[in-house]
Design an enzyme around this catalytic site. Structure first.
Site, PDB file in Angstrom:
ATOM      1  N   HIS A  17       0.776  -1.205  -0.030  1.00  0.00           N
ATOM      2  CA  HIS A  17      -0.090   0.044  -0.107  1.00  0.00           C
ATOM      3  C   HIS A  17       0.911   1.053   0.013  1.00  0.00           C
ATOM      4  O   HIS A  17       1.882   1.275   0.671  1.00  0.00           O
ATOM      5  CB  HIS A  17      -0.870   0.055   1.382  1.00  0.00           C
ATOM      6  CG  HIS A  17      -1.893  -0.945   1.233  1.00  0.00           C
ATOM      7  ND1 HIS A  17      -3.222  -1.055   0.762  1.00  0.00           N
ATOM      8  CD2 HIS A  17      -1.842  -2.369   1.801  1.00  0.00           C
ATOM      9  CE1 HIS A  17      -3.815  -2.127   1.042  1.00  0.00           C
ATOM     10  NE2 HIS A  17      -2.919  -2.874   1.426  1.00  0.00           N
ATOM     11  N   HIS A  69      -3.831   9.228   6.371  1.00  0.00           N
ATOM     12  CA  HIS A  69      -4.947   9.554   5.635  1.00  0.00           C
ATOM     13  C   HIS A  69      -5.072  11.180   5.627  1.00  0.00           C
ATOM     14  O   HIS A  69      -5.385  11.701   4.471  1.00  0.00           O
ATOM     15  CB  HIS A  69      -6.320   9.241   6.367  1.00  0.00           C
ATOM     16  CG  HIS A  69      -7.391   9.454   5.485  1.00  0.00           C
ATOM     17  ND1 HIS A  69      -7.892   8.906   4.259  1.00  0.00           N
ATOM     18  CD2 HIS A  69      -8.425  10.485   5.668  1.00  0.00           C
ATOM     19  CE1 HIS A  69      -9.046   9.427   3.768  1.00  0.00           C
ATOM     20  NE2 HIS A  69      -9.298  10.395   4.722  1.00  0.00           N
ATOM     21  N   PRO A 104      -7.557   5.948  -4.743  1.00  0.00           N
ATOM     22  CA  PRO A 104      -7.884   7.217  -5.033  1.00  0.00           C
ATOM     23  C   PRO A 104      -8.823   8.085  -4.113  1.00  0.00           C
ATOM     24  O   PRO A 104      -9.798   7.908  -3.928  1.00  0.00           O
ATOM     25  CB  PRO A 104      -8.538   7.194  -6.606  1.00  0.00           C
ATOM     26  CG  PRO A 104      -8.138   5.714  -6.957  1.00  0.00           C
ATOM     27  CD  PRO A 104      -8.201   4.962  -5.589  1.00  0.00           C
ATOM     28  N   ASP A 174     -12.368   1.371  -1.508  1.00  0.00           N
ATOM     29  CA  ASP A 174     -12.248   1.394  -0.235  1.00  0.00           C
ATOM     30  C   ASP A 174     -13.594   0.693   0.162  1.00  0.00           C
ATOM     31  O   ASP A 174     -14.850   1.039  -0.539  1.00  0.00           O
ATOM     32  CB  ASP A 174     -12.424   2.671   0.203  1.00  0.00           C
ATOM     33  CG  ASP A 174     -11.996   2.625   1.677  1.00  0.00           C
ATOM     34  OD1 ASP A 174     -12.836   2.286   2.530  1.00  0.00           O
ATOM     35  OD2 ASP A 174     -11.120   3.478   2.330  1.00  0.00           O
ATOM     36  N   GLY A 204      -9.472  -1.993   2.703  1.00  0.00           N
ATOM     37  CA  GLY A 204     -10.152  -0.931   3.593  1.00  0.00           C
ATOM     38  C   GLY A 204     -10.715  -1.601   4.834  1.00  0.00           C
ATOM     39  O   GLY A 204     -10.208  -2.824   5.079  1.00  0.00           O
ATOM     40  N   GLU A 234      -9.568 -11.287   6.072  1.00  0.00           N
ATOM     41  CA  GLU A 234      -8.796 -10.356   7.222  1.00  0.00           C
ATOM     42  C   GLU A 234      -9.501 -10.321   8.580  1.00  0.00           C
ATOM     43  O   GLU A 234      -9.007 -10.357   9.687  1.00  0.00           O
ATOM     44  CB  GLU A 234      -8.667  -9.039   6.608  1.00  0.00           C
ATOM     45  CG  GLU A 234      -7.810  -8.861   5.780  1.00  0.00           C
ATOM     46  CD  GLU A 234      -7.391  -7.099   5.510  1.00  0.00           C
ATOM     47  OE1 GLU A 234      -6.589  -6.955   5.845  1.00  0.00           O
ATOM     48  OE2 GLU A 234      -8.332  -6.589   4.938  1.00  0.00           O
ATOM     49  N   ASP A 309       3.006  -5.613   2.573  1.00  0.00           N
ATOM     50  CA  ASP A 309       1.678  -4.782   2.999  1.00  0.00           C
ATOM     51  C   ASP A 309       1.916  -3.443   3.393  1.00  0.00           C
ATOM     52  O   ASP A 309       1.828  -2.285   2.305  1.00  0.00           O
ATOM     53  CB  ASP A 309       1.186  -5.416   4.286  1.00  0.00           C
ATOM     54  CG  ASP A 309      -0.266  -5.306   4.651  1.00  0.00           C
ATOM     55  OD1 ASP A 309      -1.142  -4.587   3.646  1.00  0.00           O
ATOM     56  OD2 ASP A 309      -0.895  -5.593   5.506  1.00  0.00           O
ATOM     57  N   ASP A 310       2.501  -3.202   4.615  1.00  0.00           N
ATOM     58  CA  ASP A 310       2.608  -1.510   4.895  1.00  0.00           C
ATOM     59  C   ASP A 310       4.002  -1.582   5.434  1.00  0.00           C
ATOM     60  O   ASP A 310       4.286  -1.469   6.664  1.00  0.00           O
ATOM     61  CB  ASP A 310       1.497  -1.215   5.944  1.00  0.00           C
ATOM     62  CG  ASP A 310       0.090  -1.145   5.380  1.00  0.00           C
ATOM     63  OD1 ASP A 310      -0.104  -0.209   4.566  1.00  0.00           O
ATOM     64  OD2 ASP A 310      -0.628  -1.894   5.816  1.00  0.00           O
TER      65      ASP A 310
END
Length: 372
Positions: A17, A69, A104, A174, A204, A234, A309-310
């Site tokens: 991401h 965010h 987006p 999302d 999301g 998840e 992932d992150d």
């Protein structure tokens, strides 16, 4: 297995991401700026940013996501993060092919539309100066993006050679979005295909939304030739997992809360799984690394790819994920190399890029002393 060897190994990243891959140092700098402008209370996020990732609670992890965010509703910040952080960091880890996913965003107060957000990401890709980035879809008659590639080396004296990376974008729907908003993201992806947008991701908060909300957009994406990957399993949601597997996407991510029926269905379908070891353990989706489903899927020779992932939020990199897999599941160099090379078959790029990657892996295997 030594980290240096794993870093030198070429790698494929399929679940990254954009907004979760920001360095802590950059988050701190951007958060200070927002604090001075009165947008946030810097003192409320400073400790969370500075805290070592392994010590962050799940609540603190989501605090970081909330901060990110806020930060990424500014065009210049989105461009900077893409240019200075994500691409450079993955390339320095010898990731040679990267699929970067991002949702987006629309922020009317900043003059940001979904389109202008994606354009800011593309601007970041174009403006990378320290790394050669190939982000335009492959043309059969063009020169391979890997010709004369100097980046994969066991020779430490060549450490200053320019890196090269092929990057593609996935636009994320999302789960908070409506059917109409999801369809808007798919149509935007279709319009942006010429710039390297190759697919759609569903992500999301997994506790929000219903599968039927996104299904029309996902079906439309597939009908139009876009690849689809889904965050799947998840959280415990047996019916949704079943429906997602019935949809038969090109890939799924995580697969943490599968029941026996789901595992049977997944294995018979051969849908590749994007495995994120550190993320799954840190978010408590998996109790501990020794019971991670990676081992079962790997032993069953199921298609899978190790991913980050992150990488920023969880302070990891793809080499670290391979090291965890090697140490936790007793995998040797050849097995690690094959695991990385096999990921080529699951990428969302065209046959030309796949063939280039296969040739590169075969060439590097000889240099690294790995039997192929």
């Amino acid at each position: 297995m030594e980290r240096e060897w794993l870093i030198s190994m070429p790698k494929i990243e399929l679940h990254a991401h954009l907004n979760g891959s920001i360095r802590d140092s950059t988050l701190l700098e951007l958060a200070k700026d927002l604090g001075q402008k009165g947008v946030i209370k810097f003192s409320q996020v400073e400790d969370v940013i500075l805290k070592y990732a392994a010590n962050r609670s799940l609540t603190e992890v989501f605090k970081l996501f909330d901060l990110i965010h806020i930060l990424t509703t500014n065009h210049d910040t989105v461009t900077r993060i893409t240019r200075e952080q994500v691409i450079e960091d993955f390339a320095s880890d010898n990731v040679i092919y990267l699929e970067l996913r991002t949702t987006p965003k629309r922020n009317d107060s900043k003059g940001m539309s979904k389109r202008s957000y994606v354009e800011a990401v593309l601007k970041g890709l174009r403006s990378v100066s320290s790394v050669d980035v190939s982000f335009i879809p492959h043309i059969e008659d063009s020169i391979s993006p890997f010709d004369s590639l100097p980046m994969i080396t066991h020779d430490r004296s060549n450490g200053n050679a320019r890196k090269r990376i092929v990057a593609r974008l996935l636009l994320s729907i999302d789960r908070r979005e409506t059917t109409e908003a999801a369809m808007e993201t798919v149509k935007l992806a279709l319009e942006m295909r010429q710039f390297g947008v190759v697919g759609i991701d569903l992500s999301g908060n997994p506790k929000i939304g219903e599968w039927t909300t996104y299904l029309p957009a996902l079906k439309f994406a597939r009908e139009q030739g876009l690849y689809v990957t889904l965050h799947c399993g998840e959280v415990p949601n047996s019916k949704e997992i079943h429906n997602m597997l019935d949809f038969h996407p090109q890939r799924i991510g995580h697969a943490c809360f599968f029941e026996d029926e789901h595992w049977r269905k997944l294995k018979s379908s051969r849908i590749p799984v994007e495995i994120c070891l550190t993320s799954n353990v840190r978010t408590l989706s998996v109790r501990s690394i020794d019971v991670h489903h990676f081992a079962d899927l790997y032993n069953a020779k199921h298609p899978l790819a190790l991913c980050t992932d992150d990488s920023g939020v969880f302070s990891t990199c793809l080499s670290a994920e391979y090291e965890i897999a090697a140490k936790s599941f007793g995998l040797e160099r050849r097995e690690m190399f094959e695991l990385s090379r096999n990921s080529v078959e699951y990428i969302f790029a065209d046959s030309g890029v796949k063939e280039d990657l296969r040739k590169l892996f075969n060439s590097v295997a000889r240099k690294m002393g790995v039997q192929v």
